[in-house]
Design a protein around this motif. Structure first.
Motif, PDB file in Angstrom:
ATOM      1  N   UNK A 217       0.818  -1.200   0.000  1.00  0.00           N
ATOM      2  CA  UNK A 217       0.000   0.000   0.000  1.00  0.00           C
ATOM      3  C   UNK A 217       0.861   1.263   0.000  1.00  0.00           C
ATOM      4  N   UNK A 218       1.997   1.204   0.718  1.00  0.00           N
ATOM      5  CA  UNK A 218       2.870   2.365   0.772  1.00  0.00           C
ATOM      6  C   UNK A 218       3.488   2.669  -0.590  1.00  0.00           C
ATOM      7  N   UNK A 219       3.818   1.606  -1.375  1.00  0.00           N
ATOM      8  CA  UNK A 219       4.419   1.826  -2.688  1.00  0.00           C
ATOM      9  C   UNK A 219       3.430   2.413  -3.680  1.00  0.00           C
ATOM     10  N   UNK A 220       2.130   2.231  -3.432  1.00  0.00           N
ATOM     11  CA  UNK A 220       1.115   2.766  -4.334  1.00  0.00           C
ATOM     12  C   UNK A 220       0.635   4.152  -3.940  1.00  0.00           C
ATOM     13  N   UNK A 221       1.075   4.624  -2.818  1.00  0.00           N
ATOM     14  CA  UNK A 221       0.624   5.933  -2.363  1.00  0.00           C
ATOM     15  C   UNK A 221       1.235   7.015  -3.249  1.00  0.00           C
ATOM     16  N   UNK A 222       0.451   7.826  -3.934  1.00  0.00           N
ATOM     17  CA  UNK A 222       1.037   8.841  -4.838  1.00  0.00           C
ATOM     18  C   UNK A 222       1.844   9.902  -4.093  1.00  0.00           C
ATOM     19  N   UNK A 223       1.452  10.225  -2.882  1.00  0.00           N
ATOM     20  CA  UNK A 223       2.199  11.236  -2.121  1.00  0.00           C
ATOM     21  C   UNK A 223       3.601  10.722  -1.775  1.00  0.00           C
ATOM     22  N   UNK A 224       3.680   9.445  -1.351  1.00  0.00           N
ATOM     23  CA  UNK A 224       4.981   8.867  -1.004  1.00  0.00           C
ATOM     24  C   UNK A 224       5.851   8.729  -2.249  1.00  0.00           C
ATOM     25  N   UNK A 225       5.245   8.335  -3.384  1.00  0.00           N
ATOM     26  CA  UNK A 225       6.010   8.228  -4.620  1.00  0.00           C
ATOM     27  C   UNK A 225       6.560   9.588  -5.056  1.00  0.00           C
ATOM     28  N   UNK A 226       5.752  10.612  -4.962  1.00  0.00           N
ATOM     29  CA  UNK A 226       6.223  11.950  -5.330  1.00  0.00           C
ATOM     30  C   UNK A 226       7.341  12.422  -4.415  1.00  0.00           C
ATOM     31  N   UNK A 227       7.249  12.094  -3.125  1.00  0.00           N
ATOM     32  CA  UNK A 227       8.291  12.491  -2.178  1.00  0.00           C
ATOM     33  C   UNK A 227       9.611  11.773  -2.483  1.00  0.00           C
ATOM     34  N   UNK A 228       9.511  10.481  -2.846  1.00  0.00           N
ATOM     35  CA  UNK A 228      10.732   9.738  -3.208  1.00  0.00           C
ATOM     36  C   UNK A 228      11.384  10.321  -4.463  1.00  0.00           C
ATOM     37  N   UNK A 229      10.582  10.629  -5.456  1.00  0.00           N
ATOM     38  CA  UNK A 229      11.137  11.200  -6.682  1.00  0.00           C
ATOM     39  C   UNK A 229      11.762  12.568  -6.433  1.00  0.00           C
ATOM     40  N   UNK A 230      11.157  13.357  -5.553  1.00  0.00           N
ATOM     41  CA  UNK A 230      11.723  14.673  -5.240  1.00  0.00           C
ATOM     42  C   UNK A 230      13.074  14.535  -4.549  1.00  0.00           C
ATOM     43  N   UNK A 231      13.184  13.599  -3.609  1.00  0.00           N
ATOM     44  CA  UNK A 231      14.458  13.378  -2.916  1.00  0.00           C
ATOM     45  C   UNK A 231      15.530  12.852  -3.878  1.00  0.00           C
TER      46      UNK A 231
ATOM     47  N   UNK B 270      16.701  15.680  -6.094  1.00  0.00           N
ATOM     48  CA  UNK B 270      17.553  16.591  -5.328  1.00  0.00           C
ATOM     49  C   UNK B 270      18.941  16.001  -5.120  1.00  0.00           C
ATOM     50  N   UNK B 271      19.010  14.702  -4.845  1.00  0.00           N
ATOM     51  CA  UNK B 271      20.306  14.038  -4.647  1.00  0.00           C
ATOM     52  C   UNK B 271      21.124  14.036  -5.935  1.00  0.00           C
ATOM     53  N   UNK B 272      20.458  13.732  -7.072  1.00  0.00           N
ATOM     54  CA  UNK B 272      21.179  13.706  -8.343  1.00  0.00           C
ATOM     55  C   UNK B 272      21.674  15.098  -8.741  1.00  0.00           C
ATOM     56  N   UNK B 273      20.866  16.119  -8.510  1.00  0.00           N
ATOM     57  CA  UNK B 273      21.314  17.477  -8.839  1.00  0.00           C
ATOM     58  C   UNK B 273      22.482  17.908  -7.960  1.00  0.00           C
ATOM     59  N   UNK B 274      22.449  17.502  -6.680  1.00  0.00           N
ATOM     60  CA  UNK B 274      23.562  17.830  -5.790  1.00  0.00           C
ATOM     61  C   UNK B 274      24.840  17.127  -6.238  1.00  0.00           C
ATOM     62  N   UNK B 275      24.736  15.868  -6.627  1.00  0.00           N
ATOM     63  CA  UNK B 275      25.907  15.143  -7.120  1.00  0.00           C
ATOM     64  C   UNK B 275      26.434  15.763  -8.414  1.00  0.00           C
ATOM     65  N   UNK B 276      25.530  16.200  -9.281  1.00  0.00           N
ATOM     66  CA  UNK B 276      25.972  16.838 -10.527  1.00  0.00           C
ATOM     67  C   UNK B 276      26.697  18.157 -10.245  1.00  0.00           C
ATOM     68  N   UNK B 277      26.209  18.915  -9.278  1.00  0.00           N
ATOM     69  CA  UNK B 277      26.884  20.171  -8.922  1.00  0.00           C
ATOM     70  C   UNK B 277      28.275  19.915  -8.358  1.00  0.00           C
ATOM     71  N   UNK B 278      28.388  18.915  -7.477  1.00  0.00           N
ATOM     72  CA  UNK B 278      29.700  18.587  -6.914  1.00  0.00           C
ATOM     73  C   UNK B 278      30.669  18.104  -7.990  1.00  0.00           C
ATOM     74  N   UNK B 279      30.166  17.297  -8.935  1.00  0.00           N
ATOM     75  CA  UNK B 279      31.024  16.801 -10.013  1.00  0.00           C
ATOM     76  C   UNK B 279      31.448  17.945 -10.933  1.00  0.00           C
ATOM     77  N   UNK B 280      30.536  18.899 -11.169  1.00  0.00           N
ATOM     78  CA  UNK B 280      30.902  20.048 -12.009  1.00  0.00           C
ATOM     79  C   UNK B 280      31.977  20.900 -11.345  1.00  0.00           C
ATOM     80  N   UNK B 281      31.876  21.056 -10.013  1.00  0.00           N
ATOM     81  CA  UNK B 281      32.895  21.821  -9.294  1.00  0.00           C
ATOM     82  C   UNK B 281      34.242  21.102  -9.349  1.00  0.00           C
TER      83      UNK B 281
END
Length: 336
Positions: free
Chosen positions: A43-57, A60-71
């Motif tokens: 049920x937790x995997x089907x919750x749209x709010x939880x899925x959206x929160x996971x995708x947002x995190x 954010x993690x991938x963008x932070x890694x890309x910024x560090x790699x660019x630096x």
């Protein structure tokens, strides 16, 4: 944890009344669910709010890694490709380079497909041009019938009637020259590296790395590393470093294929080929992505070893400048 049951202080019967509070377990039927139980994962995997929160995190993690790699790339350089140089760009076609006359680097030679030698191919082509002429035609026209009858055992005395029209010798030589030129062009196309496979180009690139960075050639043009002092606080004159290392060249038998700079050059050729493949056609190839990480980290260890042993000497500078390697290829932690 087991429940605590109050016990009397002694075995005699107590006059005080027994405490009325007793430990009792709550009655709960088997069909009921426990209070505060973890939610169902399905049920937790089907919750749209939880899925959206996971995708947002994750974003954010991938963008932070890309910024560090660019630096990191901006400060130290690309850890995979480094800087573009003519020698590294020539890995795609395996064509030889013509260096400047005053530059201290071994001259590159021309390679052919299928491990052929250019001098041997030219020798065989010249031999085939001579063999293409029949032996009987080398004899005078009057002796051609006798020559064929002698070696073939057949009477050709009446095989050459004088009334039949025959081509002139100039036309025959022109046709032979034309056929020879066509055969030479076909051999050149077959043995050209432009029509070779990736495996053949990698074989040629390895041979070029050995001839360019092998110490059997670099010892003749590059000085050895600086000799150490006799003592840590020695006040005497520092030993003079020779301009070349010809003494070590005489001790070698064959080409140098195991030195650190040769291995670094070969790893760089493999890394460029694999990085080009992953960038164009292998975006979902996880196996080759892991192979690329292994090659980059292996090259990093070899670079750190060469830098420590050569102390930033001519061999180190020659390797870094020719291959276009930056500090990002050997300094710090490389994460791909």
């Amino acid at each position: 944890m087991p429940p605590r049951i109050p016990i009397a202080p002694c075995l005699r019967a107590s006059k005080a009344p027994f405490p009325s509070t007793q430990f009792t377990l709550p009655f709960r039927p088997f069909s009921a669910t426990a209070q505060g139980a973890a939610p169902n994962k399905k049920q937790q995997s089907r919750d749209p709010y939880i899925l959206a929160e996971k995708q947002r995190k994750k974003a954010s993690n991938l963008s932070r890694r890309a910024d560090l790699e660019a630096v990191r790339v901006a400060s130290l350089g690309d850890p995979v490709r480094g800087n573009s140089t003519p020698f590294v760009e020539s890995f795609a076609t395996a064509t030889p380079l013509q260096w400047e006359a005053g530059k201290k680097i071994a001259q590159d030679k021309r390679h052919l497909n299928y491990a052929f030698d250019s001098e041997a191919v030219n020798t065989q082509l010249e031999k085939s041009r001579k063999v293409a002429v029949p032996l009987d035609e080398l004899q005078p026209k009057d002796n051609q019938a006798a020559f064929r009858s002698k070696y073939l055992g057949i009477d050709y005395s009446n095989a050459f009637p004088s009334e039949e029209p025959q081509a002139s010798q100039e036309d025959i030589d022109a046709q032979r020259a034309k056929d020879h030129d066509r055969a030479t062009e076909a051999i050149k196309r077959i043995t050209a590296l432009e029509n070779s496979s990736s495996k053949d180009r990698m074989r040629v690139n390895k041979a070029r790395c050995v001839s360019t960075f092998g110490r059997h050639n670099t010892d003749k043009i590059l000085p050895p590393r600086a000799p150490p002092l006799a003592a840590p606080n020695a006040k005497g004159p520092h030993p003079v470093r020779p301009k070349t290392n010809l003494a070590e060249t005489a001790k070698r038998i064959g080409a140098d294929t195991g030195s650190a700079e040769v291995q670094i050059a070969i790893l760089t050729a493999k890394i460029k080929t694999l990085a080009d493949f992953l960038e164009t056609r292998g975006k979902g190839d996880k196996h080759n992505k892991r192979n690329l990480r292994l090659l980059v980290h292996r090259r990093q260890k070899m670079l750190q070893y060469l830098r420590r042993k050569e102390r930033g000497g001519p061999r180190w500078q020659h390797c870094i400048e020719t291959l276009g390697l930056t500090e990002g290829t050997w300094r710090g932690e490389i994460s791909l």
